[in-house]
Design an enzyme around this catalytic site. Structure first.
Site, mmCIF file in Angstrom:
data_model
loop_
_atom_site.group_PDB
_atom_site.id
_atom_site.type_symbol
_atom_site.label_atom_id
_atom_site.label_comp_id
_atom_site.label_asym_id
_atom_site.label_seq_id
_atom_site.Cartn_x
_atom_site.Cartn_y
_atom_site.Cartn_z
ATOM 1 C CG ASN A 67 8.133 -22.227 0.846
ATOM 2 O OD1 ASN A 67 7.766 -23.345 0.530
ATOM 3 N ND2 ASN A 67 8.886 -21.994 1.913
ATOM 4 C CG HIS A 84 -0.822 3.397 6.038
ATOM 5 N ND1 HIS A 84 -1.612 2.618 5.230
ATOM 6 C CD2 HIS A 84 -1.171 3.075 7.326
ATOM 7 C CE1 HIS A 84 -2.398 1.861 5.983
ATOM 8 N NE2 HIS A 84 -2.166 2.135 7.243
HETATM 9 MN MN MN Z 1 -0.187 -0.710 9.271
#
Ligand code: MN
Length: 265
Positions: A67, A84
């Site tokens: 997949n 982040h």
């Molecule tokens: Mn996160």
């Protein structure tokens, strides 16, 4: 490599084979039903996990099954890198974190009772100091695991997100003071939580917003989210190995963290 080094690793492997060291899987299942964080307008939202089936031993691949999949970096059980957050801008992404800093001791702070009474419970500095009084100082390279009991709701979206009558998610996390204390006054790798992210459900309304992300990533520390099976970890002494994919400049990555736990035989 000296003989003692060989023995150390041989003993480790032998103990894993014999079961004296148990290996615990801390990952939630990853599929199209895996819960994904939902940010309010006008913020962009991340895509959940999605399969694209390629071949199932058929004419597109007569002898094989495989997949493609697509998903966000912050979906399911996952790793948050310092880059982040805006406070960690310019710091490590998942590709530049040293592998050594993916392995640490789990210090499990159990607040399950408090979270049962109050789903908005926020860990305090007092909770951390009490943990250290009872279980010893938080060591270098610790993963601080906030045990809230939320892992058991991983497949139940309603309970997992716990949206109140106010339309807001009510899930536990860290007080701003506790996050700042752990990030700056202890030499931890980062924190691990059972909830959808490393901040409390209501943390978007805090000052600064999402303070755990802010202070952890400012200090170059990491986050692990959507852990499960943390109830199987001892308070101290388990070793967690959490390895993100080496996505160039990635801000996070799905992971399959494991914990090594010594069992009395
Ligand atoms: Mn996160």
């Amino acid at each position: 490599m000296g003989i003692s080094t060989i023995n150390l690793l041989g003993d480790l492997l032998g103990s894993i084979v014999s079961g004296e060291i148990e290996v615990i899987d801390l990952a939630q299942p990853l599929n199209e039903n895996t819960p994904v964080i939902q940010l309010p307008e006008p913020f962009a939202n991340t895509a959940g996990f999605k399969y694209n089936r390629l071949s199932t031993y058929d004419e597109t691949g007569p002898a094989w099954y495989w997949n493609d999949f697509s998903m966000g970096e912050h979906v399911g059980t996952h790793f948050d890198a310092p880059n982040h957050w805006i406070s960690g801008k310019g710091k490590d992404g998942v590709d530049s974190i040293p592998a050594k800093k993916m392995i640490g001791e789990a210090c499990v702070i159990n607040v399950t009772k408090k979270c049962e009474e109050n789903p908005d419970y926020l860990l305090t500095i007092e909770d951390i100091l009490r943990f250290e009084e009872e279980h010893g100082s938080i060591p270098e390279n610790a993963w601080i695991i906030l045990h809230t009991g939320w892992g058991k709701y991983g497949q139940d979206h309603e309970k997992f997100f716990n949206i109140g009558e106010d339309g807001q998610p009510h899930t536990p996390g860290f007080s701003k003071e506790a996050s700042r204390f752990l990030a700056n006054d202890r030499e931890i790798l980062g924190v691990g939580v059972e909830t959808v992210g490393t901040d409390a459900g209501m943390a978007g309304t805090f000052d600064p917003p999402f303070p755990n992300h802010y202070y952890m990533h400012e200090a170059g520390r990491y986050g692990l989210s959507q852990l499960t099976n943390v109830d199987k970890l001892p308070t101290r002494g388990a070793i967690i190995i959490a390895t993100p994919l080496k996505i160039t400049e990635g801000s996070g990555s799905p992971i399959r963290p494991i914990a090594l736990v010594a069992r009395q035989k």
